[in-house]
Design a protein around this motif. Sequence first.
Motif, PDB file in Angstrom:
ATOM      1  N   PHE A 102       0.862  -1.179   0.000  1.00 43.95           N
ATOM      2  CA  PHE A 102       0.000   0.000   0.000  1.00 43.95           C
ATOM      3  C   PHE A 102       0.897   1.227   0.000  1.00 43.95           C
ATOM      4  O   PHE A 102       1.704   1.404   0.917  1.00 43.95           O
ATOM      5  CB  PHE A 102      -0.902  -0.015   1.240  1.00 43.95           C
ATOM      6  CG  PHE A 102      -2.018   0.984   1.215  1.00 43.95           C
ATOM      7  CD1 PHE A 102      -2.906   1.046   0.160  1.00 43.95           C
ATOM      8  CD2 PHE A 102      -2.189   1.867   2.275  1.00 43.95           C
ATOM      9  CE1 PHE A 102      -3.951   1.961   0.151  1.00 43.95           C
ATOM     10  CE2 PHE A 102      -3.227   2.786   2.283  1.00 43.95           C
ATOM     11  CZ  PHE A 102      -4.111   2.830   1.215  1.00 43.95           C
ATOM     12  N   LYS A 103       0.783   2.069  -1.018  1.00 44.85           N
ATOM     13  CA  LYS A 103       1.675   3.213  -1.193  1.00 44.85           C
ATOM     14  C   LYS A 103       0.876   4.504  -1.347  1.00 44.85           C
ATOM     15  O   LYS A 103      -0.316   4.474  -1.622  1.00 44.85           O
ATOM     16  CB  LYS A 103       2.551   3.008  -2.430  1.00 44.85           C
ATOM     17  CG  LYS A 103       3.448   1.791  -2.352  1.00 44.85           C
ATOM     18  CD  LYS A 103       4.261   1.642  -3.609  1.00 44.85           C
ATOM     19  CE  LYS A 103       5.139   0.402  -3.520  1.00 44.85           C
ATOM     20  NZ  LYS A 103       5.876   0.182  -4.748  1.00 44.85           N
ATOM     21  N   ASP A 104       1.604   5.599  -1.213  1.00 46.19           N
ATOM     22  CA  ASP A 104       1.034   6.940  -1.407  1.00 46.19           C
ATOM     23  C   ASP A 104      -0.185   7.162  -0.515  1.00 46.19           C
ATOM     24  O   ASP A 104      -1.155   7.807  -0.922  1.00 46.19           O
ATOM     25  CB  ASP A 104       0.657   7.169  -2.885  1.00 46.19           C
ATOM     26  CG  ASP A 104       1.812   6.898  -3.830  1.00 46.19           C
ATOM     27  OD1 ASP A 104       2.937   7.316  -3.513  1.00 46.19           O
ATOM     28  OD2 ASP A 104       1.592   6.239  -4.870  1.00 46.19           O
ATOM     29  N   ASP A 105      -0.142   6.614   0.690  1.00 45.08           N
ATOM     30  CA  ASP A 105      -1.301   6.660   1.574  1.00 45.08           C
ATOM     31  C   ASP A 105      -1.379   7.989   2.330  1.00 45.08           C
ATOM     32  O   ASP A 105      -0.382   8.558   2.739  1.00 45.08           O
ATOM     33  CB  ASP A 105      -1.285   5.487   2.555  1.00 45.08           C
ATOM     34  CG  ASP A 105       0.068   5.263   3.209  1.00 45.08           C
ATOM     35  OD1 ASP A 105       1.103   5.534   2.577  1.00 45.08           O
ATOM     36  OD2 ASP A 105       0.086   4.793   4.360  1.00 45.08           O
ATOM     37  N   ASN A 132      -0.593  -1.995  -4.753  1.00 47.77           N
ATOM     38  CA  ASN A 132       0.268  -2.535  -5.801  1.00 47.77           C
ATOM     39  C   ASN A 132       0.492  -4.003  -5.483  1.00 47.77           C
ATOM     40  O   ASN A 132       0.761  -4.365  -4.331  1.00 47.77           O
ATOM     41  CB  ASN A 132       1.615  -1.805  -5.822  1.00 47.77           C
ATOM     42  CG  ASN A 132       1.444  -0.346  -6.184  1.00 47.77           C
ATOM     43  OD1 ASN A 132       1.453   0.003  -7.341  1.00 47.77           O
ATOM     44  ND2 ASN A 132       1.258   0.501  -5.185  1.00 47.77           N
ATOM     45  N   THR A 133       0.419  -4.837  -6.507  1.00 47.29           N
ATOM     46  CA  THR A 133       0.569  -6.276  -6.303  1.00 47.29           C
ATOM     47  C   THR A 133       0.892  -6.963  -7.619  1.00 47.29           C
ATOM     48  O   THR A 133       0.929  -6.325  -8.679  1.00 47.29           O
ATOM     49  CB  THR A 133      -0.721  -6.860  -5.676  1.00 47.29           C
ATOM     50  OG1 THR A 133      -0.506  -8.219  -5.327  1.00 47.29           O
ATOM     51  CG2 THR A 133      -1.906  -6.742  -6.602  1.00 47.29           C
ATOM     52  N   GLU A 143      -1.926  -2.232 -10.233  1.00 48.12           N
ATOM     53  CA  GLU A 143      -1.941  -1.009  -9.434  1.00 48.12           C
ATOM     54  C   GLU A 143      -3.358  -0.467  -9.467  1.00 48.12           C
ATOM     55  O   GLU A 143      -3.978  -0.427 -10.532  1.00 48.12           O
ATOM     56  CB  GLU A 143      -1.018   0.053 -10.033  1.00 48.12           C
ATOM     57  CG  GLU A 143       0.430  -0.330 -10.126  1.00 48.12           C
ATOM     58  CD  GLU A 143       1.243   0.756 -10.807  1.00 48.12           C
ATOM     59  OE1 GLU A 143       1.186   1.912 -10.342  1.00 48.12           O
ATOM     60  OE2 GLU A 143       1.904   0.442 -11.803  1.00 48.12           O
ATOM     61  N   HIS A 144      -3.872  -0.081  -8.310  1.00 54.23           N
ATOM     62  CA  HIS A 144      -5.170   0.578  -8.341  1.00 54.23           C
ATOM     63  C   HIS A 144      -5.344   1.510  -7.160  1.00 54.23           C
ATOM     64  O   HIS A 144      -4.840   1.266  -6.063  1.00 54.23           O
ATOM     65  CB  HIS A 144      -6.337  -0.419  -8.450  1.00 54.23           C
ATOM     66  CG  HIS A 144      -6.465  -1.359  -7.294  1.00 54.23           C
ATOM     67  ND1 HIS A 144      -7.209  -1.064  -6.189  1.00 54.23           N
ATOM     68  CD2 HIS A 144      -5.961  -2.594  -7.091  1.00 54.23           C
ATOM     69  CE1 HIS A 144      -7.155  -2.075  -5.338  1.00 54.23           C
ATOM     70  NE2 HIS A 144      -6.402  -3.011  -5.861  1.00 54.23           N
ATOM     71  N   LYS A 145      -6.044   2.601  -7.453  1.00 58.38           N
ATOM     72  CA  LYS A 145      -6.365   3.573  -6.414  1.00 58.38           C
ATOM     73  C   LYS A 145      -7.438   2.976  -5.523  1.00 58.38           C
ATOM     74  O   LYS A 145      -8.298   2.232  -5.983  1.00 58.38           O
ATOM     75  CB  LYS A 145      -6.865   4.878  -7.027  1.00 58.38           C
ATOM     76  CG  LYS A 145      -5.801   5.603  -7.818  1.00 58.38           C
ATOM     77  CD  LYS A 145      -6.301   6.943  -8.298  1.00 58.38           C
ATOM     78  CE  LYS A 145      -5.260   7.677  -9.084  1.00 58.38           C
ATOM     79  NZ  LYS A 145      -3.989   7.884  -8.454  1.00 58.38           N
ATOM     80  N   GLN A 173      -6.583  -5.419 -15.748  1.00 53.62           N
ATOM     81  CA  GLN A 173      -5.126  -5.482 -15.589  1.00 53.62           C
ATOM     82  C   GLN A 173      -4.645  -6.932 -15.563  1.00 53.62           C
ATOM     83  O   GLN A 173      -3.592  -7.242 -16.124  1.00 53.62           O
ATOM     84  CB  GLN A 173      -4.698  -4.755 -14.313  1.00 53.62           C
ATOM     85  CG  GLN A 173      -4.823  -3.252 -14.416  1.00 53.62           C
ATOM     86  CD  GLN A 173      -4.353  -2.561 -13.160  1.00 53.62           C
ATOM     87  OE1 GLN A 173      -3.165  -2.562 -12.878  1.00 53.62           O
ATOM     88  NE2 GLN A 173      -5.278  -1.987 -12.401  1.00 53.62           N
ATOM     89  N   ILE A 174      -5.415  -7.800 -14.945  1.00 55.31           N
ATOM     90  CA  ILE A 174      -5.057  -9.223 -14.914  1.00 55.31           C
ATOM     91  C   ILE A 174      -5.085  -9.800 -16.331  1.00 55.31           C
ATOM     92  O   ILE A 174      -4.192 -10.541 -16.736  1.00 55.31           O
ATOM     93  CB  ILE A 174      -5.992 -10.016 -13.975  1.00 55.31           C
ATOM     94  CG1 ILE A 174      -5.748  -9.587 -12.523  1.00 55.31           C
ATOM     95  CG2 ILE A 174      -5.800 -11.521 -14.150  1.00 55.31           C
ATOM     96  CD1 ILE A 174      -6.788 -10.097 -11.548  1.00 55.31           C
ATOM     97  N   GLU A 175      -6.110  -9.423 -17.095  1.00 56.70           N
ATOM     98  CA  GLU A 175      -6.240  -9.909 -18.475  1.00 56.70           C
ATOM     99  C   GLU A 175      -5.207  -9.291 -19.408  1.00 56.70           C
ATOM    100  O   GLU A 175      -4.994  -9.776 -20.512  1.00 56.70           O
ATOM    101  CB  GLU A 175      -7.636  -9.590 -19.009  1.00 56.70           C
ATOM    102  CG  GLU A 175      -8.751 -10.322 -18.324  1.00 56.70           C
ATOM    103  CD  GLU A 175     -10.123  -9.811 -18.750  1.00 56.70           C
ATOM    104  OE1 GLU A 175     -10.221  -8.972 -19.670  1.00 56.70           O
ATOM    105  OE2 GLU A 175     -11.120 -10.255 -18.150  1.00 56.70           O
TER     106      GLU A 175
END
Length: 180
Positions: A102-105, A132-133, A143-145, A173-175
Amino acid sequence: MKNIITIIVAILFMSCNNTATIINDSGVSEEQKAIFERNVNTFKNGIVKGFKEENVGVSMEMFADSLKWNNPEGILGGEPKSYQDLKDVLTFYMENFDNITFKDDVYFGGSLYSSNELSDSPNAVRVFGNWNTVHTESQAKIEHKWMGILWFNEDGKVYQFSDFFDVSGLALQIEGTYKR
């Protein structure tokens, strides 16, 4: 006419100065700040740490057994999900994604302005950040907000939780079909 303009400018200047004083003087007590910091640390040492360690037990420690969870996949106006529902979803993510961070929190406590009621409670915490994962099977970088709203009880446990993110963007994103 010059006098009227001068008076209007002076009034506007004084109004701006008063507004700045109000904004800078939040009136938040040291006790409220301490409770807010405790709640933020509970989040960081709960769900964030649990994802990093891939330990659902660590993530779930922050939630009350009576949790009411409004999940991002839920239908508006639907019934809230339970503690067990959240545990099942977190387990799914931990089993299907790696290196979850978890970033930019950023964190906000209380709300002096609300459509429901005015509140300066440090027990309502809004969290914004980016998860992010890596999807385990496809190795797609994700990556998702994300935004979460957590309501803490007096014991420091989350009794109500709502979170929001673009679930369909995660799938795209997975696809590998998501366009940035």
